[in-house]
Design a protein around this motif. Sequence first.
Motif, short mmCIF file in Angstrom:
data_model
loop_
_atom_site.label_atom_id
_atom_site.label_comp_id
_atom_site.label_asym_id
_atom_site.label_seq_id
_atom_site.Cartn_x
_atom_site.Cartn_y
_atom_site.Cartn_z
N GLU A 114 0.84 -1.21 0.00
CA GLU A 114 0.00 0.00 0.00
C GLU A 114 0.88 1.26 0.00
O GLU A 114 0.65 2.18 -0.78
CB GLU A 114 -0.92 -0.02 1.21
N TYR A 115 1.89 1.27 0.83
CA TYR A 115 2.82 2.40 0.89
C TYR A 115 3.56 2.56 -0.45
O TYR A 115 3.68 3.67 -0.98
CB TYR A 115 3.82 2.20 2.03
N ALA A 116 4.03 1.45 -1.01
CA ALA A 116 4.75 1.49 -2.28
C ALA A 116 3.88 2.05 -3.40
O ALA A 116 4.34 2.86 -4.22
CB ALA A 116 5.28 0.11 -2.64
N ILE A 117 2.62 1.64 -3.45
CA ILE A 117 1.70 2.14 -4.47
C ILE A 117 1.48 3.64 -4.30
O ILE A 117 1.51 4.41 -5.27
CB ILE A 117 0.37 1.37 -4.44
N LYS A 118 1.27 4.07 -3.07
CA LYS A 118 1.03 5.49 -2.81
C LYS A 118 2.23 6.35 -3.24
O LYS A 118 2.05 7.36 -3.92
CB LYS A 118 0.72 5.73 -1.33
N ILE A 119 3.44 5.94 -2.85
CA ILE A 119 4.59 6.79 -3.20
C ILE A 119 4.87 6.74 -4.70
O ILE A 119 5.24 7.75 -5.29
CB ILE A 119 5.86 6.47 -2.38
N LYS A 120 4.63 5.61 -5.36
CA LYS A 120 4.86 5.51 -6.80
C LYS A 120 3.82 6.32 -7.57
O LYS A 120 4.15 6.99 -8.56
CB LYS A 120 4.84 4.05 -7.23
N MET A 121 2.57 6.30 -7.13
CA MET A 121 1.53 7.10 -7.80
C MET A 121 1.82 8.59 -7.66
O MET A 121 1.61 9.35 -8.61
CB MET A 121 0.15 6.72 -7.28
N GLU A 122 2.28 9.00 -6.50
CA GLU A 122 2.64 10.41 -6.31
C GLU A 122 3.80 10.79 -7.22
O GLU A 122 3.80 11.86 -7.84
CB GLU A 122 2.98 10.71 -4.84
N TYR A 123 4.80 9.94 -7.30
CA TYR A 123 5.94 10.20 -8.18
C TYR A 123 5.48 10.28 -9.64
O TYR A 123 5.92 11.16 -10.40
CB TYR A 123 7.01 9.12 -8.02
N ASN A 124 4.60 9.37 -10.05
CA ASN A 124 4.13 9.35 -11.45
C ASN A 124 3.45 10.65 -11.84
O ASN A 124 3.48 11.04 -13.02
CB ASN A 124 3.20 8.17 -11.69
N LYS A 125 2.85 11.35 -10.89
CA LYS A 125 2.23 12.65 -11.18
C LYS A 125 3.25 13.67 -11.65
O LYS A 125 2.92 14.61 -12.35
CB LYS A 125 1.50 13.19 -9.94
N THR A 126 4.50 13.49 -11.26
CA THR A 126 5.55 14.46 -11.61
C THR A 126 6.24 14.15 -12.93
O THR A 126 7.05 14.95 -13.40
CB THR A 126 6.64 14.50 -10.52
N ARG A 127 5.92 13.05 -13.54
CA ARG A 127 6.62 12.64 -14.76
C ARG A 127 6.09 13.40 -15.97
O ARG A 127 4.91 13.75 -16.03
CB ARG A 127 6.46 11.14 -14.97
N PRO A 128 6.94 13.64 -16.94
CA PRO A 128 6.49 14.34 -18.15
C PRO A 128 5.56 13.47 -18.99
O PRO A 128 5.54 12.24 -18.84
CB PRO A 128 7.78 14.64 -18.90
N TYR A 129 4.83 14.12 -19.88
CA TYR A 129 3.91 13.45 -20.79
C TYR A 129 4.68 12.42 -21.62
O TYR A 129 5.73 12.72 -22.18
CB TYR A 129 3.26 14.50 -21.69
N LYS A 130 4.17 11.21 -21.68
CA LYS A 130 4.79 10.11 -22.43
C LYS A 130 6.29 10.03 -22.17
O LYS A 130 7.09 10.00 -23.08
CB LYS A 130 4.50 10.22 -23.92
N HIS A 131 6.64 10.00 -20.89
CA HIS A 131 8.04 9.94 -20.47
C HIS A 131 8.72 8.67 -20.99
O HIS A 131 8.07 7.71 -21.37
CB HIS A 131 8.13 9.98 -18.93
N GLY A 132 10.00 8.68 -21.01
CA GLY A 132 10.77 7.51 -21.40
C GLY A 132 11.21 7.54 -22.86
O GLY A 132 11.93 6.66 -23.32
N LYS A 133 10.73 8.52 -23.62
CA LYS A 133 11.12 8.69 -25.03
C LYS A 133 10.92 7.43 -25.85
O LYS A 133 11.71 7.12 -26.73
CB LYS A 133 12.57 9.18 -25.10
N LYS A 134 9.89 6.68 -25.54
CA LYS A 134 9.57 5.46 -26.32
C LYS A 134 8.64 5.82 -27.47
O LYS A 134 7.85 6.74 -27.37
CB LYS A 134 8.87 4.42 -25.43
N ILE A 135 8.76 5.09 -28.54
CA ILE A 135 7.89 5.34 -29.70
C ILE A 135 6.60 4.58 -29.53
O ILE A 135 6.55 3.47 -29.13
CB ILE A 135 8.60 4.90 -31.00
#
Length: 135
Positions: A114-135
């Motif tokens: 539960e803690y891991a999901i919460k911190i990862k979801m919060e982090y994901n909010k900070t990521r750029p649009y379509k992060h990772g430069k994948k096609i």
Amino acid sequence: MNINEICKKAHENAVAHGWWGEDRPFSEQIALMHSELSEALEEYRDGRGLDEVYYYCELSNKKIKGDEETAWGCEKQPDCNGCEYGKPEGIPIELADVIIRIADTCGRYGIDLEYAIKIKMEYNKTRPYKHGKKI
């Protein structure tokens, strides 16, 4: 029920049914999680609907389409009404199996999912649009 309670209950059930009689390597647990995803893919490739749940009756060796209210039973037991032979199948069931496997593993190793999901979801909010430069 919160996520960590699900982990605890999933692990308790797995222990009660003998799945931890001998300790399994963590790598095997990951492989078992993956196998459940592969089963969901096979259901999809077989043309099952994304929300379709059906039941398999081991007694009559046939798949029974329908909901919980009507699917239990088979030709060999017409008045069955909930026989122990009906096993739920389908994409939603396989996805549930993935979560149950993950929960069992987290319960076994004391992972606070539960803690891991919460911190990862919060982090994901900070990521750029379509992060990772994948096609």
